[in-house]
Design an enzyme around this catalytic site. Structure first.
Site, PDB file in Angstrom:
ATOM      1  CG  ASN A   1       2.030   0.537  24.662  1.00  0.00           C
ATOM      2  OD1 ASN A   1       2.645   1.575  24.382  1.00  0.00           O
ATOM      3  ND2 ASN A   1       1.569  -0.295  23.731  1.00  0.00           N
ATOM      4  CD1 TRP A   2       1.353   5.265  29.212  1.00  0.00           C
ATOM      5  CD2 TRP A   2       2.518   7.170  29.126  1.00  0.00           C
ATOM      6  NE1 TRP A   2       1.655   5.621  30.496  1.00  0.00           N
ATOM      7  CE2 TRP A   2       2.379   6.788  30.484  1.00  0.00           C
ATOM      8  CE3 TRP A   2       3.225   8.344  28.833  1.00  0.00           C
ATOM      9  CZ2 TRP A   2       2.920   7.540  31.531  1.00  0.00           C
ATOM     10  CZ3 TRP A   2       3.758   9.088  29.881  1.00  0.00           C
ATOM     11  CH2 TRP A   2       3.606   8.689  31.211  1.00  0.00           C
ATOM     12  CE  LYS A   3      -2.155   0.647  22.835  1.00  0.00           C
ATOM     13  NZ  LYS A   3      -3.002  -0.241  22.094  1.00  0.00           N
TER      14      LYS A   3
ATOM     15  CD  GLU B   1      -1.440  -0.797  18.940  1.00  0.00           C
ATOM     16  OE1 GLU B   1      -0.618   0.028  19.360  1.00  0.00           O
ATOM     17  OE2 GLU B   1      -2.450  -1.158  19.599  1.00  0.00           O
TER      18      GLU B   1
ATOM     19  CD  GLU C   1      -0.228  -6.643  24.528  1.00  0.00           C
ATOM     20  OE1 GLU C   1      -0.748  -5.936  25.384  1.00  0.00           O
ATOM     21  OE2 GLU C   1       0.380  -6.191  23.547  1.00  0.00           O
TER      22      GLU C   1
ATOM     23  CB  SER D   1      -9.754  -4.623  26.517  1.00  0.00           C
ATOM     24  OG  SER D   1      -9.749  -4.156  25.177  1.00  0.00           O
TER      25      SER D   1
ATOM     26  N   GLY E   1      -2.858  -0.825  27.816  1.00  0.00           N
ATOM     27  CA  GLY E   1      -2.812   0.285  26.862  1.00  0.00           C
ATOM     28  C   GLY E   1      -3.703   1.424  27.334  1.00  0.00           C
ATOM     29  N   GLY E   2      -4.926   1.464  26.808  1.00  0.00           N
ATOM     30  CA  GLY E   2      -5.847   2.576  27.065  1.00  0.00           C
ATOM     31  C   GLY E   2      -5.966   2.975  28.529  1.00  0.00           C
TER      32      GLY E   2
HETATM   33  C1  PEP Z   1      -1.536  -2.650  24.465  1.00  0.00           C
HETATM   34  O1  PEP Z   1      -1.308  -1.580  23.941  1.00  0.00           O
HETATM   35  O2  PEP Z   1      -0.614  -3.454  24.588  1.00  0.00           O
HETATM   36  C2  PEP Z   1      -2.897  -2.968  24.929  1.00  0.00           C
HETATM   37  C3  PEP Z   1      -3.109  -4.117  25.498  1.00  0.00           C
HETATM   38  O3  PEP Z   1      -3.852  -2.012  24.742  1.00  0.00           O
HETATM   39  P1  PEP Z   1      -5.323  -1.967  25.424  1.00  0.00           P
HETATM   40  O4  PEP Z   1      -5.121  -2.174  26.902  1.00  0.00           O
HETATM   41  O5  PEP Z   1      -5.843  -0.589  25.115  1.00  0.00           O
HETATM   42  O6  PEP Z   1      -6.134  -3.049  24.818  1.00  0.00           O
END
Ligand code: PEP
Length: 254
Positions: free
Chosen positions: A9-11, A99, A169, A215, A236-237
């Site tokens: 997920n590039w957000k 989010e 999540e 994470s 995500g990140g």
């Molecule tokens: C996400 O955006 O769904 C996520 C899990 O982000 P991150 O990996 O940055 O915690």
């Protein structure tokens, strides 16, 4: 056997050039395994979907969208429908990402309409659930996740729900650097699978994929994937760096 699934997920990140570069880097690095030993999807911002779909042509990596609106078309300024997403080559769509629930204020009822609209239009929803820190600390994880799943899938029968991927999540682990331990994650994944068995049937519960997100990094992906009920990862990140994301894909495929 559930095939592992890793989605990035590039957000609200990348731009018109870097989105294509990132997609290309992921395709090159995962060429031997994507689509074969592990299903892979990238989930860029809406405006880069078409360019990323073009870049990934032939790469066996699916493209997803970060959100959807539940109406088909009409006077809904700023919204994007399922048929629009399908027409540019999207396969997956995130529904109920934390989010959107906690920053934008989406309710379980709205998430349910989005999951329903996605399935009815032939998109595959990645339906996200998870508790906030204060809810975990108050021992409400099971209650919160159960409510989100019951409400989010309300009105959907077994056939429709089989199109869904669930992503657990925990909100306190998203973008914070705090990861649920593999045991903490496994506990909730097992609870979700039991719940799906109660709501639907044993076959659906056995076949549905439940991803962990929060994470995830190259260093913790393998330990998470070793858990019996963790079928993949929503990242995500770390999905914004092609090398890191490819390392996570490889850990999921191992
Ligand atoms: C996400 O955006 O769904 C996520 C899990 O982000 P991150 O990996 O940055 O915690």
């Amino acid at each position: 056997m559930r095939k592992p699934f890793v989605a990035g997920n590039w957000k609200m990140n990348t731009d018109s050039q870097s989105s294509v570069g990132l997609a290309d880097g992921i395709a090159c690095g995962s060429m031997d395994i994507a689509g074969r030993r592990v299903d892979v999807a990238v989930i860029p911002p809406f405006v880069y979907l078409q360019a990323v779909v073009r870049t990934l042509n032939g790469a066996h990596i699916a493209v997803g969208a970060q959100d959807i609106y539940y109406e088909q078309k009409g006077a809904f300024t700023g919204e994007i429908s399922a048929s629009m997403l399908k027409s540019v080559g999207c396969v997956y769509v995130l529904c109920g990402h934390s989010e959107r629930r906690h920053v934008i204020g989406e309710s379980d009822e709205l998430v349910n309409k989005k999951v329903t609209a996605a399935i009815c239009s032939g998109l595959l929803p990645i339906f996200c659930v998870g508790e906030k820190l204060q809810e975990r600390e108050a021992s409400q994880t099971s209650e919160v996740v159960t409510r989100q799943i019951r409400n989010g899938l309300a009105g959907l029968g077994v056939e429709k729900v089989s199109a869904v991927t669930i992503a657990y999540e925990p909100v306190w682990a998203i973008g914070t650097g705090l990861t649920a331990t593999p045991q903490q994650a496994q506990e909730v994944h097992a609870l979700i699978r039991r719940l799906l068995g109660e709501m639907y049937d044993a076959q659906l519960a056995e076949e549905i994929r439940i991803l962990y997100g929060g994470s995830v990094k190259p260093g913790n992906a393998a330990d998470l994937m070793r858990q019996q009920d963790i079928d993949g990862l929503l990242v995500g990140g770390a999905s914004l760096n092609a090398d890191d994301f490819v390392a996570i894909i490889k850990a999921a495929a191992a």
